[in-house]
Enzyme design. Sequence first.
Site, PDB file in Angstrom:
ATOM      1  N   ALA A  13      47.672  22.809  28.904  1.00  0.00           N
ATOM      2  CA  ALA A  13      47.460  23.228  27.505  1.00  0.00           C
ATOM      3  C   ALA A  13      46.653  22.210  26.710  1.00  0.00           C
ATOM      4  CB  ALA A  13      48.811  23.471  26.834  1.00  0.00           C
ATOM      5  N   TYR A 154      38.499  28.738  45.678  1.00  0.00           N
ATOM      6  CA  TYR A 154      38.980  29.177  44.359  1.00  0.00           C
ATOM      7  C   TYR A 154      39.345  30.675  44.380  1.00  0.00           C
ATOM      8  CZ  TYR A 154      38.724  29.786  39.232  1.00  0.00           C
ATOM      9  OH  TYR A 154      38.982  30.061  37.903  1.00  0.00           O
ATOM     10  N   ALA A 156      40.167  32.506  46.904  1.00  0.00           N
ATOM     11  CA  ALA A 156      41.361  32.729  47.740  1.00  0.00           C
ATOM     12  C   ALA A 156      42.633  32.440  46.954  1.00  0.00           C
ATOM     13  CB  ALA A 156      41.298  31.850  48.987  1.00  0.00           C
TER      14      ALA A 156
END
Length: 247
Positions: A13, A154, A156
């Site tokens: 975040a 990425y 996968a």
Amino acid sequence: MTTEQKIALITGASRGIGAAIAKTLGNAGFFIIGTATTQEGADKISARLSEDDIQGKGAVLNVNASDSVVNLVKSIQEEHGTIEVLINNAGITKDNIILRMSDEQWDDVVDTNLNAIFRLTKACIRGMFKKRWGRIVNISSVVGSMGNVGQSNYAATKAGMEGFSRSLAKEVGSRNITINCVAPGFIATDMTDQLDEEVRKSYEDHIALGRLGKPDEIAAVVAFLCGDAGAYITGETIHVNGGLYMQ
Ligand code: NAP
């Protein structure tokens, strides 16, 4: 939204999409725990939440380390209560064409983007079981559906994340816990800042709306899934890509 303040844990975040999700869920009344990989990042999250009059704080988390995940979840539960909303947002790219992709590039991306959601979900879901209420949103990618040159690792992880979410949705639906994915297209964040101008332009040419998305436009869909309006949606992947990809 319900009036009772629920605790939402959002990984990654400190910036980009995760920061926008923290703000949007905070404004919707959730108590926010937003994570960063460093204490400095966590402090910045706390400061930002306070500036925005949002209740919550930043915390340090490395999603690759089981003890970091378990300790954070335990400390949140002891200090604040049960985590009822989990947003698995932290993610990385380490792109390369297959012949040049190292084991390390493959393993790092799989560990951060896929193994981590197993760790976090397992750590949080017992509390949701007890509450008989929970919302998990996993941030996938359009690349998990359409594929992309140089992103086999990425893609996968994101396709795997979606299969994981569908299975878990069946497993825990009877406890009133929903698991969904939001699959962004190309969103203006640090991740896409790495693209060179030519590649960026070529993506824009393929987006029906003609522009990259904004983090807030992903956060709004996440908030919808976590609120009362999203209560009857589970096991779904919601695509938010400006018309880059239409199924
Ligand atoms: P970003 O700006 O690069 O931010 C990545 C966030 O993940 C940062 O908060 C970072 O923390 C955190 N993170 C990285 N490695 C971590 C680890 N090992 N443990 C814990 N946290 C870690 O990324 P973004 O563009 O907002 O992307 C967020 C999510 O959306 C990712 O899952 C990404 O795959 C997905 N997505 C993004 C796009 C896009 O176009 N941007 C498109 C599709 C999907 P620090 O600040 O402490 O490093």
